[in-house]
Scaffold this motif. Structure first.
Motif, PDB file in Angstrom:
ATOM      1  N   ALA A  98       0.839  -1.207   0.000  1.00  0.00           N
ATOM      2  CA  ALA A  98       0.000   0.000   0.000  1.00  0.00           C
ATOM      3  C   ALA A  98       0.869   1.250   0.000  1.00  0.00           C
ATOM      4  O   ALA A  98       0.585   2.230  -0.708  1.00  0.00           O
ATOM      5  N   SER A  99       1.944   1.201   0.825  1.00  0.00           N
ATOM      6  CA  SER A  99       2.865   2.339   0.840  1.00  0.00           C
ATOM      7  C   SER A  99       3.525   2.526  -0.515  1.00  0.00           C
ATOM      8  O   SER A  99       3.698   3.655  -0.993  1.00  0.00           O
ATOM      9  N   HIS A 100       3.872   1.385  -1.148  1.00  0.00           N
ATOM     10  CA  HIS A 100       4.475   1.469  -2.481  1.00  0.00           C
ATOM     11  C   HIS A 100       3.483   2.050  -3.481  1.00  0.00           C
ATOM     12  O   HIS A 100       3.857   2.882  -4.326  1.00  0.00           O
ATOM     13  N   ARG A 101       2.216   1.607  -3.366  1.00  0.00           N
ATOM     14  CA  ARG A 101       1.200   2.171  -4.265  1.00  0.00           C
ATOM     15  C   ARG A 101       1.042   3.666  -4.021  1.00  0.00           C
ATOM     16  O   ARG A 101       0.928   4.453  -4.968  1.00  0.00           O
ATOM     17  N   ARG A 102       1.005   4.030  -2.697  1.00  0.00           N
ATOM     18  CA  ARG A 102       0.890   5.462  -2.407  1.00  0.00           C
ATOM     19  C   ARG A 102       2.101   6.231  -2.938  1.00  0.00           C
ATOM     20  O   ARG A 102       1.973   7.349  -3.442  1.00  0.00           O
ATOM     21  N   GLU A 103       3.265   5.566  -2.821  1.00  0.00           N
ATOM     22  CA  GLU A 103       4.466   6.210  -3.362  1.00  0.00           C
ATOM     23  C   GLU A 103       4.368   6.372  -4.871  1.00  0.00           C
ATOM     24  O   GLU A 103       4.716   7.425  -5.429  1.00  0.00           O
TER      25      GLU A 103
END
Length: 324
Positions: A122-127
């Protein structure tokens, strides 16, 4: 853990293998037992290595004990092995409990790992979304920069157009002033021509009156002279009319120039109208000035009639003298 395999079985198989002079390994123990999981054999083989020194010393003691019957020795060996097996089973149970706890911990850790993986994803997607937004913001910034540059160019063009309009306005004002001066000069020239024409007309009238006075002296000479003077006067009048027509043509040309100037510089229509009115008044004045000749003709006829009557009443010698 495979069924039917215990720590004692693995230890006995390892003892048998090492009694033959070979090093016990997982493959050799499994081949000696005919079954067994590699993980289980590995685990019990490690415990065998930990206790191998103790068992070797125990066997050396047993071998050195004199007078011990073989059955007693075997029984003691079995008791020892049974104790070891119970201890091994207890250790296995404790190990299994610990393993279960470890498995639960591993499952919890796995769950936490999955959660962390999901959070990382999710953090990667947000990134990625943030990077996409950053790229979009960069593109928008570039677009805004291009628009600002275009607007600056348009502003510069508008400023140049404004300066050009100012210059054109100044040029038109200069042309307007020049047109006004030209109209003033045309009006002045027109006034001078009108005054000259009036002077000429008055001179013609004065000459006509002088000729009429001279014709009063003698009837015949007056008649002959009057005819000549009338012809000259007609010629002069025609010349004056031609001059008036030329002046009118010049006036019309001046009017056309004025109209062209008015078309180029708006706002001069009032002056052109005034010039036209002046031209009309001058034409009207010329129209009123022209009929003076018939009046003179009628007056001359009356005078000739009066002289003729006096001539008929006078003696012949006077008539001959007048004729001469």
């Amino acid at each position: 853990m495979a069924k039917g395999i215990s720590e004692l079985d693995v230890h006995q198989a390892a003892d048998d293998i090492i009694a033959t002079g070979e090093r016990p390994t997982v493959e050799k123990i499994r081949a000696h037992l005919g079954t067994g999981s590699p993980n289980t054999v590995t685990r019990w083989l490690e415990t065998w290595w930990q206790t191998v020194g103790l068992r070797l010393r125990q066997r050396a003691v047993e071998a050195a004990a004199p007078g011990v019957p073989e059955r007693v020795a075997n029984l003691s060996q079995r008791l020892w092995q049974a104790a070891l097996q119970d201890a091994g089973e207890l250790a296995v149970a404790q190990t299994d409990s610990a393993r279960q706890a470890l498995d639960e911990r591993e499952r919890a850790l796995e769950s936490e790992r999955v959660t962390m993986v999901l959070q990382i994803e999710a953090s990667h997607r947000r990134e990625l979304e943030a990077q996409a937004q950053a790229r979009a913001a960069g593109a928008a910034e570039e677009l805004l920069t291009a628009q600002v540059s275009q607007l600056s160019t348009q502003v510069q063009d508008l400023l140049r157009q404004r300066d050009g309009a100012y210059r054109r306005n100044e040029r038109l004002e200069q042309e307007l002033d020049a047109t006004r001066r030209s109209l003033g000069e045309s009006a002045t020239a027109h006034d001078e021509e009108r005054r000259a024409l009036q002077t000429h007309v008055r001179a013609v009238e004065d000459r006509a009156h002088a000729e009429v006075d001279r014709h009063r002296l003698s009837l015949r000479s007056a008649e002959q002279g009057w005819e000549r003077e009338r012809v000259a006067l007609s010629t002069a009048l025609r010349e004056s009319e031609q001059q008036a027509v030329a002046a009118t043509s010049r006036e019309q040309q001046a009017v056309r120039h004025a109209q062209e100037a008015i078309a180029r510089a708006d706002g001069l229509e009032a002056q052109l109208t005034s010039l036209k009115e002046t031209t009309n008044r001058l034409t009207e004045a010329l129209r009123h000035t022209t009929p003076s000749t018939p009046v003179l003709d009628q007056e001359g006829k009356q005078r000739r009639t009066s002289k003729k009557r006096r001539h008929n009443a006078s003696p012949p010698p006077l008539s001959d003298k007048a004729g001469r």
